[in-house]
Design a protein around this motif. Sequence first.
Motif, PDB file in Angstrom:
ATOM      1  N   LEU A   1       5.111  -4.035  -8.919  1.00 21.60           N
ATOM      2  CA  LEU A   1       5.157  -5.212  -9.785  1.00 21.60           C
ATOM      3  C   LEU A   1       5.857  -6.371  -9.080  1.00 21.60           C
ATOM      4  CD1 LEU A   1       4.622  -6.414 -12.587  1.00 21.60           C
ATOM      5  CD2 LEU A   1       6.853  -5.512 -13.278  1.00 21.60           C
ATOM      6  N   GLY A   2       7.006  -6.104  -8.486  1.00 22.43           N
ATOM      7  CA  GLY A   2       7.734  -7.154  -7.785  1.00 22.43           C
ATOM      8  C   GLY A   2       6.972  -7.703  -6.595  1.00 22.43           C
ATOM      9  N   MET A   3       6.311  -6.827  -5.860  1.00 25.58           N
ATOM     10  CA  MET A   3       5.561  -7.294  -4.695  1.00 25.58           C
ATOM     11  C   MET A   3       4.318  -8.084  -5.100  1.00 25.58           C
ATOM     12  SD  MET A   3       5.937  -4.432  -1.750  1.00 25.58           S
ATOM     13  CE  MET A   3       5.384  -5.601  -0.497  1.00 25.58           C
ATOM     14  N   LEU A   4       3.683  -7.713  -6.196  1.00 23.66           N
ATOM     15  CA  LEU A   4       2.530  -8.492  -6.665  1.00 23.66           C
ATOM     16  C   LEU A   4       2.956  -9.878  -7.134  1.00 23.66           C
ATOM     17  CD1 LEU A   4       0.409  -5.783  -8.524  1.00 23.66           C
ATOM     18  CD2 LEU A   4      -0.072  -6.880  -6.320  1.00 23.66           C
ATOM     19  N   ILE A   5       4.112  -9.961  -7.788  1.00 23.21           N
ATOM     20  CA  ILE A   5       4.644 -11.274  -8.178  1.00 23.21           C
ATOM     21  C   ILE A   5       4.994 -12.069  -6.928  1.00 23.21           C
ATOM     22  CG2 ILE A   5       6.594 -12.428  -9.295  1.00 23.21           C
ATOM     23  CD1 ILE A   5       6.542 -10.088 -11.351  1.00 23.21           C
ATOM     24  N   GLY A   6       5.647 -11.428  -5.964  1.00 27.29           N
ATOM     25  CA  GLY A   6       6.000 -12.100  -4.725  1.00 27.29           C
ATOM     26  C   GLY A   6       4.791 -12.524  -3.915  1.00 27.29           C
ATOM     27  N   LEU A   7       3.706 -11.800  -4.050  1.00 30.26           N
ATOM     28  CA  LEU A   7       2.481 -12.133  -3.313  1.00 30.26           C
ATOM     29  C   LEU A   7       1.955 -13.500  -3.729  1.00 30.26           C
ATOM     30  CD1 LEU A   7       0.421 -11.086  -1.277  1.00 30.26           C
ATOM     31  CD2 LEU A   7      -0.810 -10.044  -3.175  1.00 30.26           C
ATOM     32  N   GLN A   8       2.107 -13.861  -4.995  1.00 29.61           N
ATOM     33  CA  GLN A   8       1.684 -15.183  -5.453  1.00 29.61           C
ATOM     34  C   GLN A   8       2.449 -16.282  -4.715  1.00 29.61           C
ATOM     35  OE1 GLN A   8       2.338 -15.061  -9.655  1.00 29.61           O
ATOM     36  NE2 GLN A   8       0.475 -13.898 -10.063  1.00 29.61           N
ATOM     37  N   TYR A   9       3.749 -16.091  -4.553  1.00 32.50           N
ATOM     38  CA  TYR A   9       4.554 -17.080  -3.842  1.00 32.50           C
ATOM     39  C   TYR A   9       4.208 -17.118  -2.361  1.00 32.50           C
ATOM     40  CZ  TYR A   9       7.236 -17.406  -8.108  1.00 32.50           C
ATOM     41  OH  TYR A   9       7.599 -17.613  -9.407  1.00 32.50           O
ATOM     42  N   LEU A  10       3.879 -15.982  -1.812  1.00 29.76           N
ATOM     43  CA  LEU A  10       3.491 -15.916  -0.410  1.00 29.76           C
ATOM     44  C   LEU A  10       2.186 -16.683  -0.181  1.00 29.76           C
ATOM     45  CD1 LEU A  10       4.513 -14.559   2.209  1.00 29.76           C
ATOM     46  CD2 LEU A  10       2.977 -12.661   1.693  1.00 29.76           C
TER      47      LEU A  10
ATOM     48  N   PHE B   1       0.821  -1.209   0.000  1.00 28.97           N
ATOM     49  CA  PHE B   1       0.000   0.000   0.000  1.00 28.97           C
ATOM     50  C   PHE B   1       0.857   1.262   0.000  1.00 28.97           C
ATOM     51  CE2 PHE B   1      -2.307   3.308   2.382  1.00 28.97           C
ATOM     52  CZ  PHE B   1      -3.351   3.515   1.498  1.00 28.97           C
ATOM     53  N   THR B   2       2.001   1.251   0.714  1.00 21.14           N
ATOM     54  CA  THR B   2       2.861   2.437   0.724  1.00 21.14           C
ATOM     55  C   THR B   2       3.394   2.747  -0.673  1.00 21.14           C
ATOM     56  OG1 THR B   2       4.922   1.267   1.276  1.00 21.14           O
ATOM     57  CG2 THR B   2       3.574   2.066   3.118  1.00 21.14           C
ATOM     58  N   PHE B   3       3.687   1.704  -1.450  1.00 19.73           N
ATOM     59  CA  PHE B   3       4.154   1.937  -2.816  1.00 19.73           C
ATOM     60  C   PHE B   3       3.019   2.462  -3.702  1.00 19.73           C
ATOM     61  CE2 PHE B   3       7.604  -1.044  -1.586  1.00 19.73           C
ATOM     62  CZ  PHE B   3       8.669  -0.200  -1.856  1.00 19.73           C
TER      63      PHE B   3
END
Length: 116
Positions: free
Chosen positions: A95-104, A58-60
Amino acid sequence: MGGWEAGLCVVSMCSPLLCAVNGLQARTFGVWTLLSSVIRCLCAIDIRNRTLYYITLFTFFLALVHFLSEVFIYHTAALTIGVMAPLMVASFSILGMLIGLQYLEVEALSQNKKKN
């Protein structure tokens, strides 16, 4: 150059005519920057904390919306390198955090299966 002097913004992201900034605004922006960096560092330390991950994401989003609105809605900043840099950082981070969210999410599902 690149600091706050006598109430005038001399940072390259402002257009010269619209760059009057008082000390309160400068300090508020500084505190916001410090707060968001602390949140992002905490997320880096505890990357599996989903609540902290979403707050960091959210901060990004907030930073991206802020800089885009200053350029395209309020017209108080020009598209210079001083504005493009935070736009690119926020965009690539989202973009990176949304991709990482899938792995999370996959990791959380696999841990739930192990418990059952």
